[in-house]
Structures are given as structure tokens and as C-alpha cells.
Design a protein around this motif. Structure first.
Motif, mmCIF file in Angstrom:
data_model
loop_
_atom_site.group_PDB
_atom_site.id
_atom_site.type_symbol
_atom_site.label_atom_id
_atom_site.label_comp_id
_atom_site.label_asym_id
_atom_site.label_seq_id
_atom_site.Cartn_x
_atom_site.Cartn_y
_atom_site.Cartn_z
ATOM 1 N N HIS A 182 0.858 -1.181 0.000
ATOM 2 C CA HIS A 182 0.000 0.000 0.000
ATOM 3 C C HIS A 182 0.894 1.230 0.000
ATOM 4 O O HIS A 182 1.811 1.340 0.827
ATOM 5 C CB HIS A 182 -0.907 0.010 1.234
ATOM 6 C CG HIS A 182 -1.804 -1.184 1.327
ATOM 7 N ND1 HIS A 182 -3.165 -1.118 1.073
ATOM 8 C CD2 HIS A 182 -1.547 -2.488 1.643
ATOM 9 C CE1 HIS A 182 -3.696 -2.320 1.235
ATOM 10 N NE2 HIS A 182 -2.734 -3.166 1.571
ATOM 11 N N VAL A 183 0.622 2.153 -0.924
ATOM 12 C CA VAL A 183 1.422 3.368 -1.026
ATOM 13 C C VAL A 183 0.486 4.571 -0.967
ATOM 14 O O VAL A 183 -0.339 4.773 -1.864
ATOM 15 C CB VAL A 183 2.240 3.407 -2.336
ATOM 16 C CG1 VAL A 183 3.108 4.670 -2.378
ATOM 17 C CG2 VAL A 183 3.106 2.158 -2.472
ATOM 18 N N GLY A 184 0.605 5.346 0.099
ATOM 19 C CA GLY A 184 -0.147 6.590 0.208
ATOM 20 C C GLY A 184 0.644 7.701 -0.442
ATOM 21 O O GLY A 184 1.661 8.149 0.086
ATOM 22 N N GLY A 185 0.175 8.147 -1.608
ATOM 23 C CA GLY A 185 0.927 9.128 -2.380
ATOM 24 C C GLY A 185 0.759 10.551 -1.884
ATOM 25 O O GLY A 185 -0.244 10.889 -1.239
ATOM 26 N N VAL A 186 1.745 11.392 -2.212
ATOM 27 C CA VAL A 186 1.715 12.801 -1.804
ATOM 28 C C VAL A 186 1.318 13.711 -2.948
ATOM 29 O O VAL A 186 0.990 14.882 -2.725
ATOM 30 C CB VAL A 186 3.083 13.232 -1.235
ATOM 31 C CG1 VAL A 186 3.425 12.421 0.008
ATOM 32 C CG2 VAL A 186 4.191 13.085 -2.281
ATOM 33 N N GLY A 187 1.349 13.196 -4.168
ATOM 34 C CA GLY A 187 0.972 13.994 -5.322
ATOM 35 C C GLY A 187 2.152 14.659 -5.999
ATOM 36 O O GLY A 187 3.194 14.922 -5.386
ATOM 37 N N VAL A 188 1.989 14.939 -7.306
ATOM 38 C CA VAL A 188 3.013 15.654 -8.075
ATOM 39 C C VAL A 188 3.224 17.034 -7.455
ATOM 40 O O VAL A 188 2.277 17.757 -7.159
ATOM 41 C CB VAL A 188 2.576 15.778 -9.546
ATOM 42 C CG1 VAL A 188 3.526 16.698 -10.306
ATOM 43 C CG2 VAL A 188 2.508 14.406 -10.211
ATOM 44 N N GLY A 189 4.477 17.399 -7.228
ATOM 45 C CA GLY A 189 4.810 18.705 -6.680
ATOM 46 C C GLY A 189 4.890 18.762 -5.175
ATOM 47 O O GLY A 189 5.239 19.812 -4.618
ATOM 48 N N SER A 190 4.601 17.654 -4.503
ATOM 49 C CA SER A 190 4.527 17.683 -3.032
ATOM 50 C C SER A 190 5.536 16.769 -2.350
ATOM 51 O O SER A 190 5.355 16.396 -1.197
ATOM 52 C CB SER A 190 3.101 17.318 -2.589
ATOM 53 O OG SER A 190 2.174 18.272 -3.073
ATOM 54 N N LEU A 191 6.588 16.387 -3.041
ATOM 55 C CA LEU A 191 7.603 15.550 -2.396
ATOM 56 C C LEU A 191 8.257 16.309 -1.247
ATOM 57 O O LEU A 191 8.490 17.513 -1.323
ATOM 58 C CB LEU A 191 8.688 15.147 -3.403
ATOM 59 C CG LEU A 191 8.283 14.236 -4.561
ATOM 60 C CD1 LEU A 191 9.507 13.962 -5.439
ATOM 61 C CD2 LEU A 191 7.687 12.933 -4.048
ATOM 62 N N LEU A 192 8.565 15.569 -0.192
ATOM 63 C CA LEU A 192 9.304 16.143 0.922
ATOM 64 C C LEU A 192 10.798 15.940 0.705
ATOM 65 O O LEU A 192 11.231 14.950 0.102
ATOM 66 C CB LEU A 192 8.887 15.476 2.238
ATOM 67 C CG LEU A 192 7.406 15.571 2.626
ATOM 68 C CD1 LEU A 192 7.177 14.893 3.973
ATOM 69 C CD2 LEU A 192 6.931 17.013 2.654
ATOM 70 N N GLU A 193 11.579 16.880 1.214
ATOM 71 C CA GLU A 193 13.029 16.728 1.120
ATOM 72 C C GLU A 193 13.492 15.663 2.100
ATOM 73 O O GLU A 193 13.209 15.755 3.295
ATOM 74 C CB GLU A 193 13.706 18.061 1.439
ATOM 75 C CG GLU A 193 15.209 18.035 1.240
ATOM 76 C CD GLU A 193 15.804 19.433 1.290
ATOM 77 O OE1 GLU A 193 15.649 20.161 0.276
ATOM 78 O OE2 GLU A 193 16.378 19.798 2.328
ATOM 79 N N PRO A 194 14.196 14.630 1.618
ATOM 80 C CA PRO A 194 14.653 13.568 2.533
ATOM 81 C C PRO A 194 15.673 14.086 3.532
ATOM 82 O O PRO A 194 16.523 14.919 3.190
ATOM 83 C CB PRO A 194 15.264 12.523 1.594
ATOM 84 C CG PRO A 194 15.607 13.271 0.347
ATOM 85 C CD PRO A 194 14.613 14.377 0.226
#
Length: 454
Positions: free
Chosen positions: A78-90
């Protein structure tokens, strides 16, 4: 950094192989499933995900950039996505281990987001050049700090406002094409990829399935033109990963060359951009029957019945290389058992795989008495009914070299030893047990040739 302990294994001449097996899910689709699910809004599910070290490293990278990733008790991811443009900086470096596909696709994913990420890998991955991927990503506005030769470790920072590009892929590479398309997702406007030689099209198929808008056409020179409309809202999907034809290749070649064998490999993907080995084996005289052909997860699949057969040498056209680039090592093993010579050309891509794969194949053949000639981008193998064997093969941290030469040992006059099978887990966990279940005689490293050590 990833550390691996060497574990030698020897393959001995075996009786007929038999059985019905399922090989792991496709590696290419597994990586892309996790990445696109992360870029969708909402929860996607993935059944049949390849749970190898490479893919699990990509899953960890997705989690580090904000996705909620979990595996349930039934093996569904199961992968809860964040959406295009909403990646968090690791917060920490992303360790890809041996995963060239994973790191290159994630570079594309990050390149158009206003975040920075450091990417590291094992010794093998750190030797592999990344310039072919990074060059177009720089055109989007991404900044890169890397070791000389654009090698890992490297840091990549995406621009605040990426610019769409039109990019003609200079050499056939699904990874380069896919990285550009993934970068195009968070780029306003239309990103165009021009592909003179078609390569595996999983990214295009899956992007369409997730709801991205792609236009595909053929230009006046016969090149494939892909136009991606940027900043879509990707929709979560329920994905089924079919069996990997590259992993199926080892059992298929083994059953073909070990006399009296009959093996069925279930649920193998038959995407036409991935079936070059099957076409080549058929031309060599292999006995392959495709049963129960059907569609799963948007891909044609079938159960492949393989019966042993006498092979003859053929000339493999260079144009077929993109559809079987990962299968040349095991094709070289099949060629060693064929009557006559097999000519393979257009193999330059093998020089920049997990190892210099062409050099590693050539060295493995030489160590086992197989006559051949290797050129800058070619290989000619002179077959014989019963290969000599008796050598130890250096895998160079390359899983496909390890598995291919274990297959050779099943028919060779003398045992064939590979210096490390631990690396196989990067793509095919369970390979050794699966082959033993078919009847393959695989023995732990005590069977090294006299005078050698692990």
C-alpha cells in the motif's frame, strides 16, 4: 553504504529439470509502481511487487520523500501518495544499494521538485556513470554535485520553476527516457522525448494508467515522439505486477539446454519491448509454447512451457538489443551449447550495466573454455554440444552474471563456480531454491576448484 559478503556457489551437471514455477514480479514495473504511486494523490495498491533489495531500496526512498508505504499480511503493498509537486526533502541520503534503475528514475522524479536529495549506492553502483541521465535533467534546471564522471555519491537539487524540454535520446535507454518523463510531471507545459529506437514502454503505459496526458506519434524519420503534459493530478491505482521476463530467462534457458527437461514458467510478461530473448531462442530452435495467454495489469502475460532442444547458432540483429539488453549474458550461455556460432552486435549498453557486463561475460566464457570473440560492442560465441566448464567466474557484484554462469554449470563437463551469489538477492531472491526445486545441482562454495579460495 551497502556491504555484501561474498558467498561462492558451484553448479554441477544436472539431470533433466522439471516442474512448474513462478518467478518474481517484474523489476522495471515494480520500481515504477512505487514511484508513480508516490506521485499520485491517495492510496494505491501493488500486488506481486518484486521484494528484492533493489526494489525495497526504492520503497525506502519513497517513504523518505513523504509516501506512506506498508506491506500487509497478504503481501500486498500500500502506497499513500503525496501527489506531483509535493515531495518532501529527505532528511538522510537515499541509499539505492545496487539499483541502477531505482536511482536513475528517482533522479528524474526529484529533478523538477524544489528539494535537494543526496543519493548513494554500493561499490558497483558508485562506478556506474550517470551522465546520460543527468545531462537532460540539468536542462530542466536541476543542479547536480557529483564525483568526476557524474558518479555516485551525488546531490541533486530541483529548481523552483522547472523549464520543459524537448530531448532526443542519443542512445537507446528506457531509463533515460523514463527519467525525463518523470521530471516532466512537475514541469509546466509540454515535455517532449524523441526516441529513434523504441525501448521498453512501461513508463508510458503506466503514466497513462495513472491519468497523465501523453501524446505519442512517429516523426518523418521514424522516431517515436512522446509529449507529456505537465502537472497532472495522478489518480491512485490497484496494480498487478506480472512476472519478470528477465528473471524467467534463466529457467527458460536452463530447461532448453539440459537434456530431457520440461518446465513451465507461469505468468510471464510478454510486452513486445521485452521479448527479444524469446524470439532469439525460437530462431535457435528452442521449444517454447505460450499457454493461457491473457492480460493482467495492462500487460499481456502467458505461461511458457519449455522443453529441451538442440540449438543452432544465429546472428542476432543489433536492432533487437533494446528488447533483450539484460538477457545477453544468459543468451551467451545458450550460445555456448548451440551448434555453430552465435553473433551478437549492438551491445555497447552492456559496458555500463552493474558491471562492464560484456567484459564479465567474456571473462566467464574464457574461464570455462568457451571459444568466443568480444569486440567493443559485439560478442561471437562458438558453441559446442557439451561446454567444458571447470572455471570460477567473477561476478563483479552483478546478479545476472552470477545466475547466467550457474545455468552454464548445469550442462558443463566440469562444475562452474561463481564467486558470489549474495548479489542475486538484488533482483531474484529465492533463485537458488527455485532452481534446486527444478532439479539443478547447486552446491555451496566447498566445491571450488582445487587450489582456489573464496
Amino acid at each position: 553504504m551497502t556491504e555484501l559478503t561474498l558467498r561462492p556457489l558451484s553448479a554441477h551437471q544436472s539431470a533433466a529439470l522439471s516442474g512448474r514455477i513462478a518467478v518474481p514480479g517484474d523489476k522495471s514495473i515494480s520500481h515504477r509502481s512505487l514511484i508513480l504511486a508516490t506521485l499520485a494523490v491517495g492510496e494505491s495498491t501493488v500486488s506481486g511487487l518484486l521484494e528484492s533489495e533493489d526494489v525495497l531500496n526504492t520503497a525506502a526512498a519513497m517513504q523518505a520523500m513523504g509516501a506512506a508505504v506498508r506491506r500487509d499480511d497478504e503481501g500486498i503493498w500500500h502506497v499513500g501518495g503525496v501527489g506531483v509537486g509535493s515531495l518532501l526533502e529527505p532528511e538522510a541520503p537515499l541509499d539505492f544499494g545496487n539499483a541502477g534503475t531505482g536511482v536513475r528514475l528517482v533522479m528524474g522524479m526529484v529533478a523538477s521538485h524544489p528539494i535537494a536529495a543526496m543519493m548513494i549506492g554500493d561499490a558497483s553502483l558508485s562506478r556506474r556513470p550517470m551522465g546520460r541521465v543527468l545531462d537532460p535533467l540539468r536542462q530542466f534546471g536541476a543542479e547536480v554535485i557529483a564525483r568526476s564522471g557524474d558518479r555516485l555519491p551525488l546531490a541533486l537539487r530541483g529548481p523552483a520553476t522547472p523549464a520543459p524540454i524537448s530531448y532526443r535520446v542519443p542512445v537507446p535507454s528506457a531509463q533515460v527516457k523514463s527519467a525525463v518523463l518523470l521530471a516532466g510531471l512537475n514541469t509546466p507545459g509540454i515535455t517532449t522525448v524523441i526516441e529513434p529506437v523504441p525501448t521498453r514502454d512501461h513508463t508510458e503505459r503506466m503514466l497513462t494508467g495513472f491519468g497523465a496526458s501523453l501524446d505519442m506519434s512517429i516523426d518523418n524519420e521514424g522516431a517515436r515522439v512522446i509529449r507529456l503534459h505537465g502537472r497532472p493530478e495522478l489518480k491512485p491505482q490497484a496494480m498487478v505486477v506480472p512476472a519478470d521476463p528477465s528473471s524467467a530467462a534463466f529457467a527458460i534457458v536452463a530447461a532448453t539446454i539440459v537434456p530431457g527437461s520440461e518446465v513451465v514458467v507461469e505468468n510471464v510478461m510478454l510486452n513486445p519491448t521485452r521479448t527479444g530473448l524469446f524470439q532469439t531462442l525460437a530462431e535457435m530452435g528452442a521449444d517454447l509454447t505460450f499457454e493461457n495467454t491473457r492480460e493482467e495489469g495492462g500487460e499481456e502475460v502467458a505461461d511458457i512451457r519449455v522443453r529441451s532442444a538442440r540449438l543452432k547458432g544465429v546472428t542476432v540483429p543489433p536492432s533487437r538489443a533494446p528488447s533483450m539488453i539484460d538477457e545477453y549474458p544468459v543468451l551467451a550461455v545458450a550460445a555456448a551449447c548451440a551448434e555453430g556460432s552465435t553473433v551478437m552486435e549492438g551491445l555497447a549498453e552492456l559496458r555500463v550495466k552493474e558491471s562492464d557486463r560484456l567484459a564479465a561475460v567474456s571473462a566467464g566464457l574464457a574461464a570455462n573454455g568457451i571459444e568466443h570473440e568480444a569486440g567493443a560492442d559485439s560478442l561471437v560465441v562458438h558453441g559446442r554440444k557439451s561446454p567444458i566448464g571447470g572455471g570460477t567466474v567473477e561476478t563483479h557484484l552483478d546478479h545476472r552474471i552470477a545466475m547466467s554462469f550457474l545455468v552454464l554449470g548445469l550442462v558443463a563437463d566440469k562444475p562452474v563456480t561463481v564467486d558470489d551469489v549474495a548479489i542475486i538477492a538484488t533482483s531474484f531472491p529465492g533463485f537458488i531454491d527455485l532452481m534446486r526445486g527444478l532439479g539443478a545441482d547447486l552446491r555451496e562454495g566447498a566445491d571450488l576448484a582445487e587450489g582456489e579460495s573464496a
